[in-house]
Design a protein around this motif. Sequence first.
Motif, PDB file in Angstrom:
ATOM      1  N   GLY A 106       0.793  -1.231   0.000  1.00  0.00           N
ATOM      2  CA  GLY A 106       0.000   0.000   0.000  1.00  0.00           C
ATOM      3  C   GLY A 106       0.818   1.269   0.000  1.00  0.00           C
ATOM      4  N   LYS A 107       1.909   1.288  -0.759  1.00  0.00           N
ATOM      5  CA  LYS A 107       2.721   2.517  -0.810  1.00  0.00           C
ATOM      6  C   LYS A 107       1.864   3.653  -1.363  1.00  0.00           C
ATOM      7  CE  LYS A 107       6.641  -0.337  -2.267  1.00  0.00           C
ATOM      8  NZ  LYS A 107       5.845  -1.418  -2.914  1.00  0.00           N
ATOM      9  N   THR A 108       1.905   4.800  -0.706  1.00  0.00           N
ATOM     10  CA  THR A 108       1.128   5.950  -1.170  1.00  0.00           C
ATOM     11  C   THR A 108       1.983   6.817  -2.082  1.00  0.00           C
ATOM     12  OG1 THR A 108       1.842   7.333   0.668  1.00  0.00           O
ATOM     13  CG2 THR A 108      -0.125   5.979   1.035  1.00  0.00           C
ATOM     14  N   GLU A 109       1.314   7.750  -2.771  1.00  0.00           N
ATOM     15  CA  GLU A 109       2.051   8.698  -3.630  1.00  0.00           C
ATOM     16  C   GLU A 109       3.084   9.460  -2.830  1.00  0.00           C
ATOM     17  OE1 GLU A 109      -1.167   9.937  -7.066  1.00  0.00           O
ATOM     18  OE2 GLU A 109      -0.209  11.519  -5.879  1.00  0.00           O
ATOM     19  N   ALA A 110       2.707   9.892  -1.623  1.00  0.00           N
ATOM     20  CA  ALA A 110       3.641  10.685  -0.800  1.00  0.00           C
ATOM     21  C   ALA A 110       4.863   9.847  -0.436  1.00  0.00           C
ATOM     22  CB  ALA A 110       2.933  11.172   0.463  1.00  0.00           C
ATOM     23  N   GLU A 111       4.638   8.573  -0.125  1.00  0.00           N
ATOM     24  CA  GLU A 111       5.768   7.707   0.220  1.00  0.00           C
ATOM     25  C   GLU A 111       6.658   7.462  -1.001  1.00  0.00           C
ATOM     26  OE1 GLU A 111       4.158   4.966   3.915  1.00  0.00           O
ATOM     27  OE2 GLU A 111       3.379   4.520   1.927  1.00  0.00           O
ATOM     28  N   MET A 112       6.032   7.302  -2.155  1.00  0.00           N
ATOM     29  CA  MET A 112       6.811   7.108  -3.384  1.00  0.00           C
ATOM     30  C   MET A 112       7.676   8.323  -3.671  1.00  0.00           C
ATOM     31  SD  MET A 112       3.913   5.417  -5.813  1.00  0.00           S
ATOM     32  CE  MET A 112       3.298   3.752  -5.554  1.00  0.00           C
ATOM     33  N   ARG A 113       7.077   9.521  -3.485  1.00  0.00           N
ATOM     34  CA  ARG A 113       7.815  10.770  -3.736  1.00  0.00           C
ATOM     35  C   ARG A 113       9.014  10.864  -2.804  1.00  0.00           C
ATOM     36  NH1 ARG A 113       3.586  14.113  -2.857  1.00  0.00           N
ATOM     37  NH2 ARG A 113       2.408  13.260  -4.604  1.00  0.00           N
ATOM     38  N   LEU A 114       8.778  10.572  -1.531  1.00  0.00           N
ATOM     39  CA  LEU A 114       9.859  10.613  -0.540  1.00  0.00           C
ATOM     40  C   LEU A 114      10.995   9.669  -0.931  1.00  0.00           C
ATOM     41  CD1 LEU A 114      10.859  11.425   2.354  1.00  0.00           C
ATOM     42  CD2 LEU A 114       9.617   9.419   3.199  1.00  0.00           C
ATOM     43  N   ALA A 115      10.640   8.439  -1.299  1.00  0.00           N
ATOM     44  CA  ALA A 115      11.661   7.442  -1.623  1.00  0.00           C
ATOM     45  C   ALA A 115      12.413   7.810  -2.896  1.00  0.00           C
ATOM     46  CB  ALA A 115      11.009   6.065  -1.757  1.00  0.00           C
ATOM     47  N   LEU A 116      11.710   8.441  -3.851  1.00  0.00           N
ATOM     48  CA  LEU A 116      12.383   8.886  -5.077  1.00  0.00           C
ATOM     49  C   LEU A 116      13.315  10.057  -4.791  1.00  0.00           C
ATOM     50  CD1 LEU A 116       9.457   8.560  -7.637  1.00  0.00           C
ATOM     51  CD2 LEU A 116      11.687   7.440  -7.832  1.00  0.00           C
ATOM     52  N   GLU A 117      12.858  10.979  -3.942  1.00  0.00           N
ATOM     53  CA  GLU A 117      13.716  12.106  -3.542  1.00  0.00           C
ATOM     54  C   GLU A 117      15.009  11.602  -2.930  1.00  0.00           C
ATOM     55  OE1 GLU A 117      11.403  14.384  -0.806  1.00  0.00           O
ATOM     56  OE2 GLU A 117      10.211  15.283  -2.429  1.00  0.00           O
ATOM     57  N   ARG A 118      14.878  10.586  -2.061  1.00  0.00           N
ATOM     58  CA  ARG A 118      16.074  10.064  -1.372  1.00  0.00           C
ATOM     59  C   ARG A 118      16.852   9.087  -2.244  1.00  0.00           C
ATOM     60  NH1 ARG A 118      15.776  11.963   3.997  1.00  0.00           N
ATOM     61  NH2 ARG A 118      14.089  13.462   3.899  1.00  0.00           N
ATOM     62  N   ASP A 119      16.307   8.756  -3.413  1.00  0.00           N
ATOM     63  CA  ASP A 119      16.996   7.918  -4.391  1.00  0.00           C
ATOM     64  C   ASP A 119      17.334   6.528  -3.831  1.00  0.00           C
ATOM     65  OD1 ASP A 119      17.924   7.470  -6.930  1.00  0.00           O
ATOM     66  OD2 ASP A 119      19.939   8.254  -6.539  1.00  0.00           O
ATOM     67  N   ILE A 120      16.329   5.826  -3.346  1.00  0.00           N
ATOM     68  CA  ILE A 120      16.559   4.490  -2.790  1.00  0.00           C
ATOM     69  C   ILE A 120      16.968   3.502  -3.881  1.00  0.00           C
ATOM     70  CG2 ILE A 120      14.947   4.859  -0.877  1.00  0.00           C
ATOM     71  CD1 ILE A 120      13.061   2.852  -2.459  1.00  0.00           C
ATOM     72  N   PHE A 121      17.493   2.367  -3.427  1.00  0.00           N
ATOM     73  CA  PHE A 121      18.030   1.365  -4.345  1.00  0.00           C
ATOM     74  C   PHE A 121      16.947   0.774  -5.240  1.00  0.00           C
ATOM     75  CE2 PHE A 121      19.404  -3.057  -5.274  1.00  0.00           C
ATOM     76  CZ  PHE A 121      20.582  -2.769  -5.949  1.00  0.00           C
TER      77      PHE A 121
END
Length: 420
Positions: A106-121
């Motif tokens: 259930g990843k949300t848009e906000a969580e996706m944005r955060l993870a993309l900002e931090r450039d996760i693996f």
Amino acid sequence: MDHFEYRDGMMHVEQVPMAEIAAAVGTPVYVYSTATLVRHVTVFREALGALTDPLIAFAVKANPNAAVLATLAKLGLGADVVSGGELLRALAAGIPADRVVFSGVGKTEAEMRLALERDIFQFNLESEPEAEMLNAVAVAMGKVARVAYRINPDVDAGTHAKISTGKSENKFGIPYDRALSAYDRAAQLPGLDVRGVAVHIGSQLTDLAPLEAAFVKMGRLIEALGDQGHAIRTADLGGGLGVPYDPALPVPPSPAAYGEMVTRVTRGWNVRLMFEPGRVIVGNAGALLSRVIRVKQGATQPFVIVDAAMNDLLRPSLYDAWHDIRAVKPNGKSTTANVVGPVCESGDTFATDRAMDHVKADDLVAFMTAGAYGATMANTYNSRALTPEVLVSGSQWAIVRPRPPIEALIEGDIIPDWVR
Ligand SMILES: *Cc1c(COP(=O)(O)O)cnc(C)c1O
């Protein structure tokens, strides 16, 4: 193996007597051993020694305490996170973003944005609509998300139903037979770099056979995807390896046996392997220390009423889990008892008809193998303060999460003016 040992008739964690921690911090309290954490990381890593540069991403949900995460970060572990909160915790504890995997249905848009900002693996996607959403978020940010699909291999992990995740009726992953079309579609999305496969069939697995069956299926899928033009470069084999809770049961397969099986099954895959161990790293590294409030005679057995309850350690009530319960200072006698907490629920029962050390009011007891899915599930039901946590290393120890004052709990609520 752990570092909770009796010395001079008293349980110690490494060099520290458990009674010293109880006296200073009060009970109930979670106690973690650094030496055990280090040992489990070392054993797990050595078990994968035949693989080239595997990524070991600790499943943060098993124990998200910052001091535990920082200890694991220093040992080079990455993190498997299942929420934006876990992502921020892992990064704050010093786990580099390029070792972070984001799982969860259930990843949300906000969580996706955060993870993309931090450039996760990597993101492990669990459905086609999730892929569409991540693509849209990434495109809007001018980024490309590295992704794997989590596959539901429809194997029976042979564990408790509530921690089984790889059967077709479970909510996790996409069905194996829909994988090819899902990858074809995802490969057309400009915001996604489709590069991996992922699988995680459940937790507290005590048999390697279902894991092997799932991994064999993944091998076939990697081949089929390759034939279809998808360059698969990572395979995330999840976590799930069990730990010994009940000394009377057979010991679960060792990390070495697991590593040997993985090395054999994945030969020729030509991908970077990833792992998401949780319990096997932290389970035995923690105990919940509690004090006996009183012993009450029941109809048949005595009830040992301890000051820990289901809000501190939920596993017995949630999963029928079995924790070894030991006197911190055994008096040499044994008994058969029901061990219960003070919470007003019959489910607040840690053990029924348990043959155990004889204890009386004021004695200390330790719930063993409580380092995984223990403090992380604690809550304040019955208006009980959240359980504190202590980390030991050799002869030193520190409170790594204090017990909040009960006033904080009360002041947290707001009474609107119109109620006053
Ligand atoms: C919970 C979880 C893990 C860790 O499981 P353990 O049994 O603690 O090793 C790994 N991967 C995913 C996706 C999980 O949900």
